[in-house]
Design an enzyme around this catalytic site. Structure first.
Site, PDB file in Angstrom:
ATOM      1  N   LYS A   9       0.834  -1.210   0.000  1.00 34.47           N
ATOM      2  CA  LYS A   9       0.000   0.000   0.000  1.00 34.47           C
ATOM      3  C   LYS A   9       0.865   1.255   0.000  1.00 34.47           C
ATOM      4  CE  LYS A   9      -3.641  -2.359   2.620  1.00 34.47           C
ATOM      5  NZ  LYS A   9      -4.529  -2.258   3.788  1.00 34.47           N
ATOM      6  N   TYR A  49     -12.186  -3.078  -2.735  1.00 32.02           N
ATOM      7  CA  TYR A  49     -12.659  -3.140  -1.344  1.00 32.02           C
ATOM      8  C   TYR A  49     -14.190  -3.207  -1.249  1.00 32.02           C
ATOM      9  CZ  TYR A  49      -8.054  -2.386   0.751  1.00 32.02           C
ATOM     10  OH  TYR A  49      -6.748  -2.539   1.183  1.00 32.02           O
ATOM     11  N   ASN A 112      -1.504  -0.245   7.210  1.00 25.12           N
ATOM     12  CA  ASN A 112      -0.927  -1.544   7.578  1.00 25.12           C
ATOM     13  C   ASN A 112      -0.103  -2.174   6.465  1.00 25.12           C
ATOM     14  OD1 ASN A 112      -3.054  -2.235   5.990  1.00 25.12           O
ATOM     15  ND2 ASN A 112      -4.068  -3.559   7.474  1.00 25.12           N
ATOM     16  N   HIS A 115      -1.656  -5.577   1.558  1.00 23.35           N
ATOM     17  CA  HIS A 115      -2.919  -6.309   1.432  1.00 23.35           C
ATOM     18  C   HIS A 115      -2.620  -7.655   0.788  1.00 23.35           C
ATOM     19  CE1 HIS A 115      -7.000  -7.395   0.177  1.00 23.35           C
ATOM     20  NE2 HIS A 115      -6.426  -7.765  -0.958  1.00 23.35           N
ATOM     21  N   GLU A 126      -9.438 -10.437  -7.527  1.00 21.66           N
ATOM     22  CA  GLU A 126      -8.517  -9.308  -7.406  1.00 21.66           C
ATOM     23  C   GLU A 126      -7.451  -9.331  -8.514  1.00 21.66           C
ATOM     24  OE1 GLU A 126      -7.259  -9.547  -3.270  1.00 21.66           O
ATOM     25  OE2 GLU A 126      -9.290  -9.095  -2.578  1.00 21.66           O
TER      26      GLU A 126
END
Ligand code: CMP
Length: 143
Positions: A9, A49, A112, A115, A126
């Site tokens: 990310k 998402y 975080n 992913h 995805e």
């Protein structure tokens, strides 16, 4: 051999963690099948998402993913979804074990670092969302 989708990310890219994360997966024996650096379009981030649509953190999550370059990847290997999820660690920082990517490198649930797809079905969805079929070199991977 299974496939999974992994994204480093914007916070992970900005902090210079790309090499470390790729090295962890390579050392584990997983094979890199596709990689691109991209600033996500909002429509793609929303679809990525979509299972969180309607939750209070969804708009911020989507905006954050689009805030800078990410490294989108496809990795291959035996039990790759389960193995990468374990290596990534729990979403909640207080529950991510030391030795995992999040347990070693992240402290904030909204920042975080990484992913990873949570099931084979999510991985297929995805990978299709982020890559064209010809961009994924999985047929060249030797077991
Ligand atoms: P990721 O593995 O990308 O999947 C969904 C993401 O939503 C998750 O990592 C977190 O970054 C984020 N997330 C999940 N729950 C929350 C929450 N309660 N508040 C903020 N972000 C969250």
């Amino acid at each position: 051999m299974g496939l999974t989708f992994i994204a480093i990310k914007p916070d992970g890219v900005h902090r210079g963690l790309v090499g470390e994360i790729i090295a962890r997966f390579e050392k584990r024996g997983l094979k890199l099948c596709a990689l691109k650096v991209v600033v996500p379009e909002k429509a793609i981030a929303e679809k990525h998402y979509e299972e969180h649509a309607g939750k209070p953190f969804y708009p911020g999550l989507v905006d954050y993913l689009c805030s800078g370059p990410i490294v989108a990847m496809v990795w291959s290997g035996k039990d790759v979804v389960a193995v990468t999820r374990k290596m990534i660690g729990a979403t909640k920082p207080a529950q991510s074990e030391p030795g995992t990517i999040r347990g070693d490198l992240a402290l904030d649930m909204g920042r975080n670092v990484i992913h990873g797809s949570d099931s084979d079905d999510s991985a297929q969805r995805e990978i299709k969302l982020w890559f064209k079929e010809e961009e994924v070199c999985s047929k060249y991977v030797k077991a």
